[in-house]
Design a protein around this motif. Structure first.
Motif, PDB file in Angstrom:
ATOM      1  N   LEU A 131      -3.185 -12.614   3.159  1.00 52.58           N
ATOM      2  CA  LEU A 131      -3.922 -12.435   1.911  1.00 52.58           C
ATOM      3  C   LEU A 131      -3.751 -13.639   0.978  1.00 52.58           C
ATOM      4  CD1 LEU A 131      -3.191  -8.666   1.263  1.00 52.58           C
ATOM      5  CD2 LEU A 131      -5.415  -9.677   1.826  1.00 52.58           C
ATOM      6  N   MET A 132      -2.525 -14.141   0.871  1.00 45.58           N
ATOM      7  CA  MET A 132      -2.282 -15.304   0.008  1.00 45.58           C
ATOM      8  C   MET A 132      -2.988 -16.542   0.551  1.00 45.58           C
ATOM      9  SD  MET A 132       1.580 -14.753  -1.486  1.00 45.58           S
ATOM     10  CE  MET A 132       2.400 -14.643   0.085  1.00 45.58           C
ATOM     11  N   ALA A 133      -3.084 -16.668   1.879  1.00 46.89           N
ATOM     12  CA  ALA A 133      -3.805 -17.793   2.483  1.00 46.89           C
ATOM     13  C   ALA A 133      -5.292 -17.743   2.134  1.00 46.89           C
ATOM     14  CB  ALA A 133      -3.606 -17.792   3.999  1.00 46.89           C
ATOM     15  N   GLU A 176      -4.347 -12.491  -4.760  1.00 49.34           N
ATOM     16  CA  GLU A 176      -3.075 -12.159  -5.414  1.00 49.34           C
ATOM     17  C   GLU A 176      -2.468 -10.939  -4.722  1.00 49.34           C
ATOM     18  OE1 GLU A 176      -1.381 -10.933  -9.817  1.00 49.34           O
ATOM     19  OE2 GLU A 176      -3.488 -11.448  -9.568  1.00 49.34           O
ATOM     20  N   VAL A 177      -1.191 -11.019  -4.412  1.00 44.59           N
ATOM     21  CA  VAL A 177      -0.493  -9.934  -3.722  1.00 44.59           C
ATOM     22  C   VAL A 177       0.543  -9.332  -4.665  1.00 44.59           C
ATOM     23  CG1 VAL A 177       1.059  -9.373  -1.811  1.00 44.59           C
ATOM     24  CG2 VAL A 177      -0.834 -10.970  -1.451  1.00 44.59           C
ATOM     25  N   ARG A 178       0.525  -8.017  -4.774  1.00 40.61           N
ATOM     26  CA  ARG A 178       1.520  -7.258  -5.532  1.00 40.61           C
ATOM     27  C   ARG A 178       2.010  -6.132  -4.642  1.00 40.61           C
ATOM     28  NH1 ARG A 178       2.734 -10.752  -8.913  1.00 40.61           N
ATOM     29  NH2 ARG A 178       1.289 -11.235 -10.565  1.00 40.61           N
ATOM     30  N   SER A 179       3.297  -5.826  -4.710  1.00 42.68           N
ATOM     31  CA  SER A 179       3.818  -4.765  -3.859  1.00 42.68           C
ATOM     32  C   SER A 179       4.905  -3.975  -4.563  1.00 42.68           C
ATOM     33  CB  SER A 179       4.361  -5.342  -2.548  1.00 42.68           C
ATOM     34  OG  SER A 179       5.464  -6.177  -2.804  1.00 42.68           O
ATOM     35  N   SER A 180       5.155  -2.792  -4.033  1.00 41.02           N
ATOM     36  CA  SER A 180       6.262  -1.949  -4.457  1.00 41.02           C
ATOM     37  C   SER A 180       7.202  -1.840  -3.268  1.00 41.02           C
ATOM     38  CB  SER A 180       5.781  -0.551  -4.835  1.00 41.02           C
ATOM     39  OG  SER A 180       4.957  -0.594  -5.969  1.00 41.02           O
ATOM     40  N   ALA A 181       8.478  -1.900  -3.528  1.00 37.36           N
ATOM     41  CA  ALA A 181       9.473  -1.782  -2.464  1.00 37.36           C
ATOM     42  C   ALA A 181      10.216  -0.462  -2.645  1.00 37.36           C
ATOM     43  CB  ALA A 181      10.448  -2.952  -2.507  1.00 37.36           C
ATOM     44  N   ILE A 219       6.799  -8.588  -6.103  1.00 39.11           N
ATOM     45  CA  ILE A 219       7.294  -7.199  -6.131  1.00 39.11           C
ATOM     46  C   ILE A 219       7.246  -6.723  -7.580  1.00 39.11           C
ATOM     47  CG2 ILE A 219       9.245  -5.665  -5.709  1.00 39.11           C
ATOM     48  CD1 ILE A 219      10.100  -7.597  -3.466  1.00 39.11           C
ATOM     49  N   ILE A 220       6.365  -5.767  -7.836  1.00 43.24           N
ATOM     50  CA  ILE A 220       6.206  -5.277  -9.199  1.00 43.24           C
ATOM     51  C   ILE A 220       7.099  -4.083  -9.500  1.00 43.24           C
ATOM     52  CG2 ILE A 220       3.873  -6.180  -9.469  1.00 43.24           C
ATOM     53  CD1 ILE A 220       2.829  -3.339  -8.894  1.00 43.24           C
ATOM     54  N   LYS A 224       1.940   7.559  -6.996  1.00 46.46           N
ATOM     55  CA  LYS A 224       2.082   6.376  -7.841  1.00 46.46           C
ATOM     56  C   LYS A 224       1.347   5.174  -7.236  1.00 46.46           C
ATOM     57  CE  LYS A 224       5.851   5.384 -10.147  1.00 46.46           C
ATOM     58  NZ  LYS A 224       7.233   5.002 -10.484  1.00 46.46           N
ATOM     59  N   ILE A 225       1.482   4.997  -5.939  1.00 45.36           N
ATOM     60  CA  ILE A 225       0.829   3.872  -5.249  1.00 45.36           C
ATOM     61  C   ILE A 225      -0.687   4.023  -5.301  1.00 45.36           C
ATOM     62  CG2 ILE A 225       0.487   2.805  -2.978  1.00 45.36           C
ATOM     63  CD1 ILE A 225       3.531   3.300  -2.542  1.00 45.36           C
ATOM     64  N   VAL A 226      -1.175   5.235  -5.083  1.00 45.88           N
ATOM     65  CA  VAL A 226      -2.623   5.465  -5.128  1.00 45.88           C
ATOM     66  C   VAL A 226      -3.164   5.185  -6.533  1.00 45.88           C
ATOM     67  CG1 VAL A 226      -4.397   7.261  -4.967  1.00 45.88           C
ATOM     68  CG2 VAL A 226      -2.665   7.075  -3.201  1.00 45.88           C
ATOM     69  N   ARG A 227      -2.429   5.559  -7.572  1.00 41.05           N
ATOM     70  CA  ARG A 227      -2.868   5.284  -8.947  1.00 41.05           C
ATOM     71  C   ARG A 227      -2.961   3.781  -9.204  1.00 41.05           C
ATOM     72  NH1 ARG A 227       0.650   9.459 -10.206  1.00 41.05           N
ATOM     73  NH2 ARG A 227       2.221   8.016 -10.944  1.00 41.05           N
ATOM     74  N   LEU A 228      -2.049   3.012  -8.623  1.00 44.55           N
ATOM     75  CA  LEU A 228      -2.083   1.554  -8.828  1.00 44.55           C
ATOM     76  C   LEU A 228      -3.300   0.948  -8.164  1.00 44.55           C
ATOM     77  CD1 LEU A 228       1.677   0.671  -8.295  1.00 44.55           C
ATOM     78  CD2 LEU A 228       0.409   0.601 -10.432  1.00 44.55           C
TER      79      LEU A 228
END
Length: 81
Positions: free
Chosen positions: A26-28, A32-37, A54-55, A77-81
């Protein structure tokens, strides 16, 4: 003495590998990449390369017994984001 190691290590490693591959692709593309761990192990592995992406880090060590309600809350929570 046999010590049960389970499948968590290989599972986490496989998920982290897939996240790295997808994030890099995706970055290539200039996205913009955002993730939750979720959990400590995956977070520690991803933090080295993607700390700024990592947000949120959801830590579950204090939870004595994980259940569906935990997964449901994280999923919602992930679906809302």
């Amino acid at each position: 003495m046999h010590r049960e190691r389970g499948l968590c290590g290989p599972f986490n490693s496989a998920i982290v590998r897939l996240v790295r591959e997808r994030a890099n692709a995706l970055m290539a593309e200039g996205k913009e990449v955002r993730s939750s761990a979720v959990g400590r192990k995956g977070y520690e592995q991803l933090r080295r390369l993607y700390e700024r992406q990592i947000i949120e880090h959801i830590e579950l060590r204090s939870v004595r017994s994980l259940g569906f309600e935990h997964a449901e809350g994280i999923g919602d929570k992930i679906v809302r984001l």
